[in-house]
Design an enzyme around this catalytic site. Structure first.
Site, short mmCIF file in Angstrom:
data_model
loop_
_atom_site.label_atom_id
_atom_site.label_comp_id
_atom_site.label_asym_id
_atom_site.label_seq_id
_atom_site.Cartn_x
_atom_site.Cartn_y
_atom_site.Cartn_z
N GLY A 53 46.97 119.14 65.98
CA GLY A 53 46.55 117.84 66.48
C GLY A 53 45.32 117.82 67.36
O GLY A 53 45.03 116.79 67.97
N TRP A 55 42.09 117.80 66.57
CA TRP A 55 41.09 116.83 66.11
C TRP A 55 41.60 115.41 66.28
O TRP A 55 40.83 114.50 66.59
CB TRP A 55 40.72 117.12 64.65
CG TRP A 55 39.67 118.20 64.54
CD1 TRP A 55 39.46 119.21 65.43
CD2 TRP A 55 38.68 118.36 63.51
NE1 TRP A 55 38.41 120.01 65.00
CE2 TRP A 55 37.93 119.50 63.83
CE3 TRP A 55 38.41 117.67 62.34
CZ2 TRP A 55 36.88 119.96 63.02
CZ3 TRP A 55 37.36 118.11 61.53
CH2 TRP A 55 36.61 119.25 61.87
N ASP A 85 49.66 115.61 57.62
CA ASP A 85 49.90 117.05 57.51
C ASP A 85 51.30 117.26 56.92
O ASP A 85 52.18 116.41 57.07
CB ASP A 85 49.80 117.75 58.87
CG ASP A 85 49.52 119.24 58.73
OD1 ASP A 85 48.39 119.67 59.04
OD2 ASP A 85 50.43 119.98 58.30
N ASP A 101 51.46 115.46 51.60
CA ASP A 101 50.66 116.48 50.93
C ASP A 101 49.33 115.86 50.50
O ASP A 101 49.32 114.89 49.73
CB ASP A 101 51.44 116.99 49.72
CG ASP A 101 50.74 118.13 48.99
OD1 ASP A 101 49.61 118.47 49.37
OD2 ASP A 101 51.34 118.67 48.05
N ASP A 126 40.14 119.62 59.05
CA ASP A 126 39.95 120.95 59.63
C ASP A 126 40.95 121.93 59.03
O ASP A 126 41.22 122.98 59.60
CB ASP A 126 40.11 120.88 61.15
CG ASP A 126 39.70 122.17 61.84
OD1 ASP A 126 38.75 122.83 61.36
OD2 ASP A 126 40.34 122.54 62.85
N LYS A 166 36.03 121.44 56.83
CA LYS A 166 35.78 122.87 57.03
C LYS A 166 35.53 123.55 55.68
O LYS A 166 36.21 123.26 54.70
CB LYS A 166 36.97 123.53 57.72
CG LYS A 166 36.80 125.04 57.92
CD LYS A 166 38.06 125.68 58.49
CE LYS A 166 38.26 125.30 59.93
NZ LYS A 166 39.40 126.06 60.53
#
Length: 310
Positions: A53, A55, A85, A101, A126, A166
């Protein structure tokens, strides 16, 4: 490595605890914003692979809390943040959590429901797999995660929006860059100062979402497979790491963050307390509430107990 030793060797790990961040990765998003101003005008945000958590914390502190405390804010003007998540995470003020998902398009529909049919201004991700140390394998799995995130993006991001994800730099970086360029005219690979030099991670900063004319999200993977040369000819050949000849792709790469700030690869001495006492290491702000390794720890504990009882 103990907490005190890690505090000395990783300044951002120490600062994260001191400033109340759940993970040091919070500084990466803050430094990306310093360089690209990604939060300007943002009212709806999706945080993919959000746990634990950090971000989402940044989004809450930078967007939700200032709007909430503003005397001029009216009902409906407060930014809406949705975090997704597979793992649950502890609540964050102003953040709606969806346990789902990101490889499933149904997850996108849940986000749209929370947005009352509107679309997001910004999507951030991320997420990363558990790295193996085999860079080619890690890079491939990470690229697939990004493309899964792109699936969500094509459903929930409005035209003109931004996507931050990322990436792992490697021999196929050119291919990933070219795939993202299908949807974003401006794509920059950025390396925040809080990201260690020894790490192959960087972040794709994708601006001004502009899907191809007539594009439908169901056509995403078919379109990605057809990424070819600028003339639309042969497929990209990234086997050599960088393309040659007419297929040459130059990727904008930028180091972001205050260059006079902390160096993530340097050790810093522990600060002295005001009363002259030695530095006391702090506990992490929020340990995982349901880590994937929880079952393994339970089995290990049970096994140790059975040995003692034998």
């Amino acid at each position: 490595m103990g907490k005190a030793s890690r505090d000395k060797r990783d300044i951002y790990y120490r600062k994260a605890k001191e400033e109340g961040w759940r993970a040091r990765s919070a500084f990466k998003l803050l430094q990306i914003d310093e360089e690209f101003n990604i939060f300007q005008g943002v009212k709806r945000v999706v945080d993919l692979c959000a746990a634990p958590g950090s971000w989402s914390q940044v989004l809450s502190r930078q967007l939700y809390l200032p709007a909430k405390s503003s005397a001029e804010s009216k009902e409906g003007d407060v930014p809406l943040i949705v975090a997704i998540d597979l793992q649950p995470m502890s609540p964050i003020e102003g953040v709606i959590q969806v346990q789902g998902d990101i490889t499933n398009a149904r997850t996108a529909q849940l986000v749209i429901i929370h947005f009352d049919g509107s679309k997001a201004d910004l999507v951030v991700c991320d997420g990363a797999p558990d790295v193996t140390g085999l860079h080619d394998m890690d890079e491939f799995v990470q690229s697939q995660l990004i493309l899964a995130g792109l699936t969500i993006v094509t459903h929930v991001l409005k035209e003109g929006g931004k996507f931050i994800a990322k990436i792992f730099r490697g021999k196929d970086t050119s291919l990933l860059y070219s795939q993202l360029k299908l949807f974003f005219p401006t794509v920059t690979f950025a390396k925040p100062k809080s990201s260690r030099n020894s790490s192959i991670e960087a972040f794709a900063v994708c601006e001004n979402y502009s899907p191809p004319e007539g594009f439908h999200p169901r056509d995403l993977h078919r379109l990605l497979e057809k990424v070819g040369s600028p003339s639309g000819g042969s497929h990209l050949d990234c086997s050599s790491g960088w393309l040659e000849g007419p297929n040459k792709v130059y990727i904008p790469f930028l180091a972001c963050g205050d260059l006079t700030g902390y160096d993530s690869d340097r050790s810093y001495p522990h600060p002295k307390e005001a009363d002259g006492s030695s530095y006391q290491s702090m506990d992490p702000v929020q340990p995982p509430i349901a880590p994937p390794y929880k079952r393994a720890l339970e089995l290990k504990k049970a096994s140790a107990q059975s040995i003692r009882d034998a």
